[in-house]
Motif scaffolding. Structure first.
Motif, PDB file in Angstrom:
ATOM      1  N   VAL A  80     111.638  65.158  -8.327  1.00 56.25           N
ATOM      2  CA  VAL A  80     112.908  64.714  -8.906  1.00 56.25           C
ATOM      3  C   VAL A  80     113.002  63.187  -8.907  1.00 56.25           C
ATOM      4  O   VAL A  80     113.509  62.587  -9.860  1.00 56.25           O
ATOM      5  CB  VAL A  80     114.095  65.323  -8.139  1.00 56.25           C
ATOM      6  CG1 VAL A  80     115.415  64.694  -8.574  1.00 56.25           C
ATOM      7  CG2 VAL A  80     114.145  66.830  -8.368  1.00 56.25           C
ATOM      8  N   ALA A  81     112.492  62.560  -7.853  1.00 55.66           N
ATOM      9  CA  ALA A  81     112.514  61.096  -7.787  1.00 55.66           C
ATOM     10  C   ALA A  81     111.711  60.485  -8.937  1.00 55.66           C
ATOM     11  O   ALA A  81     112.169  59.530  -9.587  1.00 55.66           O
ATOM     12  CB  ALA A  81     111.958  60.617  -6.448  1.00 55.66           C
ATOM     13  N   ILE A  82     110.533  61.035  -9.215  1.00 52.73           N
ATOM     14  CA  ILE A  82     109.714  60.533 -10.321  1.00 52.73           C
ATOM     15  C   ILE A  82     110.404  60.798 -11.658  1.00 52.73           C
ATOM     16  O   ILE A  82     110.557  59.899 -12.491  1.00 52.73           O
ATOM     17  CB  ILE A  82     108.319  61.189 -10.304  1.00 52.73           C
ATOM     18  CG1 ILE A  82     107.535  60.755  -9.071  1.00 52.73           C
ATOM     19  CG2 ILE A  82     107.536  60.830 -11.579  1.00 52.73           C
ATOM     20  CD1 ILE A  82     106.225  61.493  -8.884  1.00 52.73           C
ATOM     21  N   GLY A  83     110.814  62.057 -11.867  1.00 50.29           N
ATOM     22  CA  GLY A  83     111.429  62.413 -13.143  1.00 50.29           C
ATOM     23  C   GLY A  83     112.719  61.661 -13.401  1.00 50.29           C
ATOM     24  O   GLY A  83     112.949  61.159 -14.511  1.00 50.29           O
ATOM     25  N   ALA A  84     113.575  61.544 -12.368  1.00 53.77           N
ATOM     26  CA  ALA A  84     114.874  60.901 -12.554  1.00 53.77           C
ATOM     27  C   ALA A  84     114.739  59.390 -12.737  1.00 53.77           C
ATOM     28  O   ALA A  84     115.428  58.799 -13.586  1.00 53.77           O
ATOM     29  CB  ALA A  84     115.779  61.205 -11.365  1.00 53.77           C
ATOM     30  N   SER A  85     113.855  58.751 -11.967  1.00 56.93           N
ATOM     31  CA  SER A  85     113.730  57.292 -12.068  1.00 56.93           C
ATOM     32  C   SER A  85     113.129  56.877 -13.411  1.00 56.93           C
ATOM     33  O   SER A  85     113.695  56.019 -14.114  1.00 56.93           O
ATOM     34  CB  SER A  85     112.884  56.753 -10.910  1.00 56.93           C
ATOM     35  OG  SER A  85     111.604  57.359 -10.887  1.00 56.93           O
ATOM     36  N   VAL A  86     112.018  57.496 -13.790  1.00 56.77           N
ATOM     37  CA  VAL A  86     111.395  57.146 -15.070  1.00 56.77           C
ATOM     38  C   VAL A  86     112.277  57.599 -16.233  1.00 56.77           C
ATOM     39  O   VAL A  86     112.474  56.866 -17.209  1.00 56.77           O
ATOM     40  CB  VAL A  86     109.987  57.769 -15.186  1.00 56.77           C
ATOM     41  CG1 VAL A  86     109.365  57.449 -16.545  1.00 56.77           C
ATOM     42  CG2 VAL A  86     109.091  57.275 -14.064  1.00 56.77           C
TER      43      VAL A  86
END
Length: 267
Positions: A80-86
């Motif tokens: 989620v951190a990767i998907g949400a930040s990018v």
């Protein structure tokens, strides 16, 4: 008029809090070593000695559920951190600027979203190899389009509001307007999406491990444990029940939180 309590949010926080609390406890203590085998205790029924029974190798299921839930939660959080930040960065630029920036980035986003997610995950993992890190990378990439679309729509809506026009007249730069003015106002939508995205990440990770391409033995994984328990559904149903209950609680808690945040935003 008296405001009604947000029962979805309250119940979701309670379930998620208890689940996360148990996982945190499991980091520092488990009744047994999760990988410790015992030939004389194979498929023992739940008891005071083994709260959720034992598996086909005599390992304590409760201890393995704690470790597997921790692994699943950490992987889901990283995804989620990767998907949400990018996705937030892509959605912010496309929603705010529109035009060619929107056309180029969103076409790439649509192309990525056009592939069946599980199939694309399998392709990526087959190229990268199995294991926690590669599962995080593969699923993180797959989660980018959904967040990009959500943030794009919200930024495009906010960009037309008076407070953004006032900031432009006062000479504020584009990046300041996007990430200091608009992003905090888009946060409620993004937080709700993150909560439901966590649910999807838990299911995706469990699916990958269920197919034996996620977390590898001897490390515990809820998806892998659920797959292994199929053989013993009739002879040792507690194996599947304990593992399945952990997945359900993880999903239910954060699902209710997402619903509750949506209710608060609409109220």
């Amino acid at each position: 008029m008296k405001k009604r309590p947000n029962y979805n949010l309250i119940l979701g926080c309670i379930i998620a809090g208890l689940t996360v609390g148990m996982i945190i406890v499991g980091i520092f203590w488990t009744p047994y070593e999760p990988t410790a085998m015992s030939g004389g205790e194979k498929l023992d029924a739940p008891s005071l000695r083994h709260l959720l029974g034992t598996d086909n190798f005599g390992r304590d299921i409760f201890s393995r559920v704690l470790e597997g839930a921790r692994s699943t939660m950490l992987i889901a959080a990283a995804v989620v951190a990767i998907g949400a930040s990018v996705g937030t960065v892509v959605g912010a630029f496309t929603g705010y600027f529109g035009g060619r920036v929107d056309a180029v980035l969103m076409r790439f986003n649509d192309m990525l979203a056009a592939f069946p997610s599980i199939l694309l995950a399998l392709v990526l993992i087959s190229l990268l190899g199995s294991g926690k890190t590669n599962v995080i990378i593969a699923l993180g990439i797959l989660f980018i389009p959904s967040y990009a679309r959500i943030v794009r729509a919200e930024f495009a809506r906010q960009a037309e509001l008076d407070y953004v026009k006032s900031a432009r007249l006062m000479g504020a730069g584009h990046l300041r307007i996007m990430f200091v003015h608009i992003l905090p106002n888009a946060a409620p939508v993004l937080l709700s999406s993150i909560a439901i995205g966590f649910n999807n990440a838990v299911l995706a990770e469990a699916s990958m491990s269920y197919l034996s391409i996620g977390v590898q033995p001897p490390d515990a994984s809820l998806g892998r444990m659920l797959s292994d328990s199929q053989t013993y559904l009739l002879s040792a149903p507690w194996y599947a029940i304990g593992t399945g209950a952990a997945i359900v609680l993880l999903i239910l808690g954060f699902g209710l939180i997402s619903e509750g945040l949506g209710d608060s935003r609409r109220a």
